[in-house]
Design an enzyme around this catalytic site. Sequence first.
Site, PDB file in Angstrom:
ATOM      1  N   GLU A 310      16.034 -53.483  -8.241  1.00  0.00           N
ATOM      2  CA  GLU A 310      15.189 -52.381  -7.750  1.00  0.00           C
ATOM      3  C   GLU A 310      16.057 -51.275  -7.190  1.00  0.00           C
ATOM      4  O   GLU A 310      15.815 -50.095  -7.401  1.00  0.00           O
ATOM      5  CB  GLU A 310      14.219 -52.897  -6.674  1.00  0.00           C
ATOM      6  CG  GLU A 310      13.147 -51.893  -6.280  1.00  0.00           C
ATOM      7  CD  GLU A 310      13.498 -51.006  -5.086  1.00  0.00           C
ATOM      8  OE1 GLU A 310      12.680 -50.155  -4.731  1.00  0.00           O
ATOM      9  OE2 GLU A 310      14.587 -51.146  -4.517  1.00  0.00           O
ATOM     10  N   GLU A 311      17.088 -51.691  -6.454  1.00  0.00           N
ATOM     11  CA  GLU A 311      17.934 -50.708  -5.767  1.00  0.00           C
ATOM     12  C   GLU A 311      18.779 -49.887  -6.744  1.00  0.00           C
ATOM     13  O   GLU A 311      19.345 -48.870  -6.374  1.00  0.00           O
ATOM     14  CB  GLU A 311      18.835 -51.407  -4.741  1.00  0.00           C
ATOM     15  CG  GLU A 311      18.073 -52.161  -3.643  1.00  0.00           C
ATOM     16  CD  GLU A 311      17.364 -51.244  -2.662  1.00  0.00           C
ATOM     17  OE1 GLU A 311      17.385 -50.014  -2.846  1.00  0.00           O
ATOM     18  OE2 GLU A 311      16.768 -51.774  -1.698  1.00  0.00           O
ATOM     19  N   ASP A 339       7.215 -53.835  -0.010  1.00  0.00           N
ATOM     20  CA  ASP A 339       8.624 -53.458   0.069  1.00  0.00           C
ATOM     21  C   ASP A 339       8.906 -52.922   1.474  1.00  0.00           C
ATOM     22  O   ASP A 339       8.460 -51.840   1.820  1.00  0.00           O
ATOM     23  CB  ASP A 339       8.917 -52.385  -0.994  1.00  0.00           C
ATOM     24  CG  ASP A 339      10.408 -52.101  -1.128  1.00  0.00           C
ATOM     25  OD1 ASP A 339      11.199 -52.714  -0.394  1.00  0.00           O
ATOM     26  OD2 ASP A 339      10.777 -51.265  -1.969  1.00  0.00           O
TER      27      ASP A 339
HETATM   28 ZN   LIG Z   1      13.153 -51.800  -1.080  1.00  0.00          ZN
END
Ligand SMILES: [Zn+2]
Length: 484
Positions: A310-311, A339
């Site tokens: 995701e990052e 998140d």
């Molecule tokens: Zn995050």
Amino acid sequence: MRLTRAATSTLLLASTCRANDPLTPDKLEADIKMQELQHVLWNLNKIANDNGGTRAFGTPGYTASVDFVLERAQTRFGKHFNTYLQPFNHTFEQTKSVSVEGPKGETVFVASPQYNPGTPLPGGLTASLLNTPVDDATGSMCFESQWAGIDATGKLALIKRGTCAVVDKVKFAKAKGAIGVLIYNQEPGTDFAVPTLGEANIGLLVPVGIIPLEVASAWIPRLAAGQDLKATLLVDAIVETRESWNIISETKTGDPNKVIMVGAHLDSVQEGPGINDDGSGTAAILEIMGSVKQYDGYPHRIRFGWWGAEESGLIGSLFYTNNLSELETDKIKYYFNFDMIGSPNPMFGISQYINSGIGPELLADYLESKGKNVTYAEFDGRSDYAGFVELGIPTAGLFTGDGAPWDPCYHQACDNLDNINWEAFTVNAKAAARAVGVLANSLVGVPPRQRSKPLLRGRDARADSVRRRKALGEYARDKKKVTV
Ligand SMILES: [Zn+2]
Ligand SMILES: *[C@@H]1O[C@H](CO)[C@@H](O)[C@H](O)[C@H]1NC(C)=O
Ligand SMILES: *[C@@H]1O[C@H](CO)[C@@H](O)[C@H](O)[C@H]1NC(C)=O
Ligand SMILES: *[C@@H]1O[C@H](CO)[C@@H](O)[C@H](O)[C@H]1NC(C)=O
């Protein structure tokens, strides 16, 4: 990587299966315990500590995080869930070491931007420094015209930071023959944000070091006086394709054509253990899973997704949504994204968009019943809901804020067990559990998927959709890193 593990009969016996015990929001809520959430985060923090302080994409800490989730989804709870790993590839980048030696052989503080190309090893690049003009009004060395008449051949270009992207300055310097660039900050000190050069520029740049203003300020008068000052820049960097995985796990109970999906990202940034971001979401959905497995008789299937990379720009979740057929997309009736739900100084944020239906209300009702002041926010494309929103799937999410004042340890090494407000985290996890419990039983208030979106109509719809989703990932990635 454990793809499969023999389930031991002892563990299966230990799990209590209450057949015909119907799943209700109240039961799910009651099953979520602060102590268990703490236990999961303790484990994720230990995984990071045992693996160089990170659980980032492409690192052993991520693989260990996958193993940790699989040990529950596939082994301990294996009787109740179908689980698979979805592999994907992405570019891994990391600066293993960076150093600058000044004209007197002195060691200079230096930071390496993301996607920095490596120098020759082990010696690095040694060359004469070329001072370049400062233009604080429009940005130093940001325009072609500012480079007119400058020959940087074989030099290390010394350029002031600011106004335009670091990568723009580096591209000009390279075009003028520089073999490396030292960017110096506009403000004194060493506590500055490290920029990204952008994945799109891999292979197009020369190595870069970001150095303090004070260091450059000492060199510049001597360079202006015509002295030849040499410096050495060494960058030991990796840029290579690495494999990663999403974990997808769904209940064996419930109509497979009516799926309620919940997701959280399992990776951290390279800079830290990612306990709030997003150990908190990871732990919440893992605990919801542990609760769900005890019940039966609910009409809709519950699917859990732990996203990878995701990052790095929502890579895992976009890979998942991009690969869904039209038929599989239609089966997903709702997507919840969690998140960062335990920030130390939390806001109680609910993300929603025009097609969220009842989801935000379900989350808000519980939070407000616990006296929380809810803040609504439109989706900004910065987390894993982006691909689901793009597909028109009704979606909502919880978040408690990144950066100061909500989470001053955002994307840093201090995003550890001390970086969680346990009360807020538990309340959010319970709100999430309740919402899942409601939708697992009823789709009242859930709007249909929005199939036709203005941008996606017409013959080019497919290509357009892929392009837009790619842009979403790039947007999210750029939002997470400074470029200037
Ligand atoms: Zn995050
Ligand atoms: C990832 O790359 C490897 C090596 O090139 C390849 O064998 C594998 O099939 C790729 N996996 C995916 C999911 O594309
Ligand atoms: C993509 O989706 C298809 C069917 O929906 C599935 O069979 C396939 O395994 C998926 N590919 C990946 C890489 O997950
Ligand atoms: C709730 O939050 C809003 C802004 O987020 C703020 O203006 C308001 O004063 C808060 N209300 C309470 C009761 O804290």
